[in-house]
Design an enzyme around this catalytic site. Structure first.
Site, PDB file in Angstrom:
ATOM      1  N   ARG A  38       0.818  -1.220   0.000  1.00 48.29           N
ATOM      2  CA  ARG A  38       0.000   0.000   0.000  1.00 48.29           C
ATOM      3  C   ARG A  38       0.848   1.265   0.000  1.00 48.29           C
ATOM      4  O   ARG A  38       0.438   2.287  -0.543  1.00 48.29           O
ATOM      5  CB  ARG A  38      -0.941  -0.008   1.209  1.00 48.29           C
ATOM      6  CG  ARG A  38      -2.072  -0.979   0.998  1.00 48.29           C
ATOM      7  CD  ARG A  38      -2.950  -1.103   2.214  1.00 48.29           C
ATOM      8  NE  ARG A  38      -4.204  -1.754   1.858  1.00 48.29           N
ATOM      9  CZ  ARG A  38      -5.070  -2.214   2.746  1.00 48.29           C
ATOM     10  NH1 ARG A  38      -4.812  -2.101   4.039  1.00 48.29           N
ATOM     11  NH2 ARG A  38      -6.178  -2.783   2.356  1.00 48.29           N
ATOM     12  N   LYS A 199     -19.052 -18.512   0.156  1.00 46.39           N
ATOM     13  CA  LYS A 199     -20.478 -18.467   0.488  1.00 46.39           C
ATOM     14  C   LYS A 199     -21.292 -17.519  -0.375  1.00 46.39           C
ATOM     15  O   LYS A 199     -20.874 -16.386  -0.635  1.00 46.39           O
ATOM     16  CB  LYS A 199     -20.640 -18.022   1.951  1.00 46.39           C
ATOM     17  CG  LYS A 199     -20.166 -19.074   2.932  1.00 46.39           C
ATOM     18  CD  LYS A 199     -20.448 -18.604   4.339  1.00 46.39           C
ATOM     19  CE  LYS A 199     -20.221 -19.752   5.327  1.00 46.39           C
ATOM     20  NZ  LYS A 199     -20.480 -19.314   6.695  1.00 46.39           N
ATOM     21  N   GLY A 357      -9.641 -10.295  -1.321  1.00 44.68           N
ATOM     22  CA  GLY A 357      -8.476 -10.749  -0.573  1.00 44.68           C
ATOM     23  C   GLY A 357      -7.954 -12.106  -1.044  1.00 44.68           C
ATOM     24  O   GLY A 357      -6.787 -12.255  -1.418  1.00 44.68           O
ATOM     25  N   GLY A 380     -12.885  -4.532   0.733  1.00 48.12           N
ATOM     26  CA  GLY A 380     -14.266  -4.088   0.961  1.00 48.12           C
ATOM     27  C   GLY A 380     -14.751  -3.085  -0.070  1.00 48.12           C
ATOM     28  O   GLY A 380     -15.878  -3.174  -0.557  1.00 48.12           O
TER      29      GLY A 380
HETATM   30  P1  ADP Z   1     -12.421 -13.203  -1.724  1.00 47.83           P
HETATM   31  O1  ADP Z   1     -11.640 -12.972  -0.441  1.00 47.83           O
HETATM   32  O2  ADP Z   1     -11.531 -13.149  -2.927  1.00 47.83           O
HETATM   33  O3  ADP Z   1     -13.618 -12.309  -1.851  1.00 47.83           O
HETATM   34  P2  ADP Z   1     -13.885 -15.410  -0.558  1.00 47.83           P
HETATM   35  O4  ADP Z   1     -13.413 -14.989   0.796  1.00 47.83           O
HETATM   36  O5  ADP Z   1     -15.309 -15.216  -0.879  1.00 47.83           O
HETATM   37  O6  ADP Z   1     -12.966 -14.727  -1.704  1.00 47.83           O
HETATM   38  O7  ADP Z   1     -13.623 -16.980  -0.766  1.00 47.83           O
HETATM   39  C1  ADP Z   1     -12.369 -17.580  -0.708  1.00 47.83           C
HETATM   40  C2  ADP Z   1     -12.446 -18.922  -0.023  1.00 47.83           C
HETATM   41  O8  ADP Z   1     -13.387 -19.793  -0.619  1.00 47.83           O
HETATM   42  C3  ADP Z   1     -11.114 -19.628  -0.100  1.00 47.83           C
HETATM   43  O9  ADP Z   1     -10.574 -19.738   1.202  1.00 47.83           O
HETATM   44  C4  ADP Z   1     -11.456 -21.007  -0.696  1.00 47.83           C
HETATM   45  O10 ADP Z   1     -10.774 -22.062  -0.063  1.00 47.83           O
HETATM   46  C5  ADP Z   1     -12.931 -21.116  -0.422  1.00 47.83           C
HETATM   47  N1  ADP Z   1     -13.582 -22.073  -1.347  1.00 47.83           N
HETATM   48  C6  ADP Z   1     -13.685 -22.002  -2.680  1.00 47.83           C
HETATM   49  N2  ADP Z   1     -14.314 -23.071  -3.175  1.00 47.83           N
HETATM   50  C7  ADP Z   1     -14.624 -23.871  -2.144  1.00 47.83           C
HETATM   51  C8  ADP Z   1     -15.301 -25.135  -2.019  1.00 47.83           C
HETATM   52  N3  ADP Z   1     -15.762 -25.787  -3.084  1.00 47.83           N
HETATM   53  N4  ADP Z   1     -15.435 -25.630  -0.774  1.00 47.83           N
HETATM   54  C9  ADP Z   1     -14.949 -24.959   0.296  1.00 47.83           C
HETATM   55  N5  ADP Z   1     -14.324 -23.774   0.246  1.00 47.83           N
HETATM   56  C10 ADP Z   1     -14.161 -23.234  -0.966  1.00 47.83           C
END
Ligand code: ADP
Ligand code: MG
Length: 400
Positions: A38, A199, A357, A380
């Site tokens: 950053r 999720k 992230g 965010g």
């Molecule tokens: P970001 O931080 O890029 O917005 P998220 O926090 O929404 O992404 O999601 C990332 C997480 O989702 C990772 O830790 C990954 O392991 C998990 N993930 C992806 N696919 C699956 C799956 N099929 N089952 C369990 N966890 C998953």
């Protein structure tokens, strides 16, 4: 996108006092900075202003001191790192307004840089208190916001100041806004969005907004399981939010009405236990998942089909890994699709913008960070932008 002023609109600044909002909320381990990304992002803006002769006052939040002066959350913890990246001496000033800042300005010469204290030591920061903003502005002539990652918050130092002083976007803010505009504001079509991650519940607003904006919505990760389950498919022990079935149906209906094609995987990588290279690993059609198995990645056929979809597109926006990429071999689909997108971008066939992230970590793991058109580290703020929300820090720059 409504226009905003940039450093191109500023000439010689000899002796002008410029407040620069940066994001020096750096990851720390004890008293050491573990990642200075950053600071490097803000360096061009800071050095350009200093070289134009300004007295540069840096403002940032650091941690969550909630309006109290907490010594372990002093921005001075970042001072060594800031000086190292800038290659200049930087004065630390333990206030953000008032006499102490005024006296420091009397010492600073044109071209000098000072780092003011953590804005969140004052309650008025997060309350966006106009009195605090006025007190900060009283010592300065110009405001430059270079902290896109803090722009989703209407705080005194992100939003308030922009109404009180002539306000400009810094170079990093300018680059981020241009990249986001090219991806979703006024993109070349067709546009594909890849949405993965854990999720559905954490990205409902993103999904709802995107179906009205993009031509192809590619759903992967844990959230694909939720959509598959909503369609009556047995996803076994997979991470899945069964209570969101109706919500998923609503999103699919909205997509159909908007002419957005939704891509769900038709083959998947499953295992009985979540571990690296488990003995129970297999690839199967989504209709063949056993009750004691979980889906941990999308399958190779689906991945290839998605790469073909990207070949028909001009723009890609990506948030969320397609599988549990931290554990081998559940990184395969994410890495393969990331490489396809990177190759298309190198050829000039695709504008590719990604953020989030874990997404940034996954793309770094795939080795494609330098090949995407733009990768946002804003977290965010990036997600709120993907939700179609106005970011108060950006709106204030556009109104200035
Ligand atoms: P970001 O931080 O890029 O917005 P998220 O926090 O929404 O992404 O999601 C990332 C997480 O989702 C990772 O830790 C990954 O392991 C998990 N993930 C992806 N696919 C699956 C799956 N099929 N089952 C369990 N966890 C998953
Ligand atoms: Mg995450």
């Amino acid at each position: 996108m409504t226009k905003f002023k940039t450093l191109d609109d500023l000439g010689d600044l000899t002796g002008t006092v410029v407040l620069v909002r940066v994001d020096f909320n750096l990851p720390m381990q004890g008293v050491s900075v573990t990642d200075d990304t950053r600071v490097r992002a803000a360096a061009p803006t800071i050095l350009e202003l200093a070289d134009k002769g300004a007295k540069v006052l840096l403002l940032s939040h650091f941690g969550r001191p909630k309006g109290e002066k907490v010594s372990t959350m002093s921005v001075s913890m970042t001072l060594d790192s800031v000086q190292a990246v800038l290659g200049r001496e930087v004065m630390f000033v333990p206030e953000i307004a008032g006499d102490v800042v005024r006296q420091s300005l009397a010492i600073l010469q044109p071209g000098d840089i000072a780092l003011l204290e953590n804005t969140r030591f004052w309650k008025g920061e997060e309350a966006n208190d106009p009195d605090l903003a006025k007190a900060i502005a009283a010592n300065a002539d110009i405001f430059v916001n270079d902290a896109f990652s803090a722009a989703h918050r209407a705080h005194a130092s992100t939003e308030g100041l922009a109404h009180l002083l002539p306000a400009y976007a810094g170079r990093s803010m300018e680059a981020e806004l241009k990249a986001l505009e090219a991806a979703l504001g006024n993109p070349e079509r067709p546009v594909a969005a890849v949405i993965g991650g854990a999720k559905v519940s954490s990205k409902l607003d993103v999904l709802t907004h995107l179906v009205t904006q993009v031509d192809h919505l590619i759903i992967g990760g844990g959230m694909a399981n939720t959509f598959l389950a909503a369609r009556g498919i047995n996803v076994g022990k997979s991470l899945s939010e069964h209570e969101l079935a109706a919500t998923c149906e609503g999103i699919l209906d909205a997509a159909e009405k908007a002419g957005c094609i939704v891509h769900l995987p038709y083959d998947v990588v499953v295992a009985k236990e979540f571990a690296a290279n488990p003995a129970s690993l297999r690839i199967c059609n989504v209709h063949e998942v056993a009750t004691d198995e979980m889906i941990l990645d999308i399958g190779p056929q689906a991945t290839e089909a998605l790469a073909d979809v990207l070949k028909t597109c001009r723009t890609l926006v990506w948030n969320g890994p397609l599988g549990a990429f931290e554990t081998a071999p559940f990184d395969a689909a994410t890495v393969a699709l990331a490489k396809s997108a990177a190759a298309l971008t190198r050829e000039g066939a695709l504008v590719s913008v990604a953020g989030g992230g874990d997404t940034v970590a996954a793309l770094a793991h795939a080795g494609v960070v330098g090949d995407f058109s733009y990768i946002s580290t804003a977290g965010g703020a990036f997600l709120e932008w993907m939700e179609g929300k106005d970011l108060p820090g950006v709106v204030a720059l556009q109104q200035a």
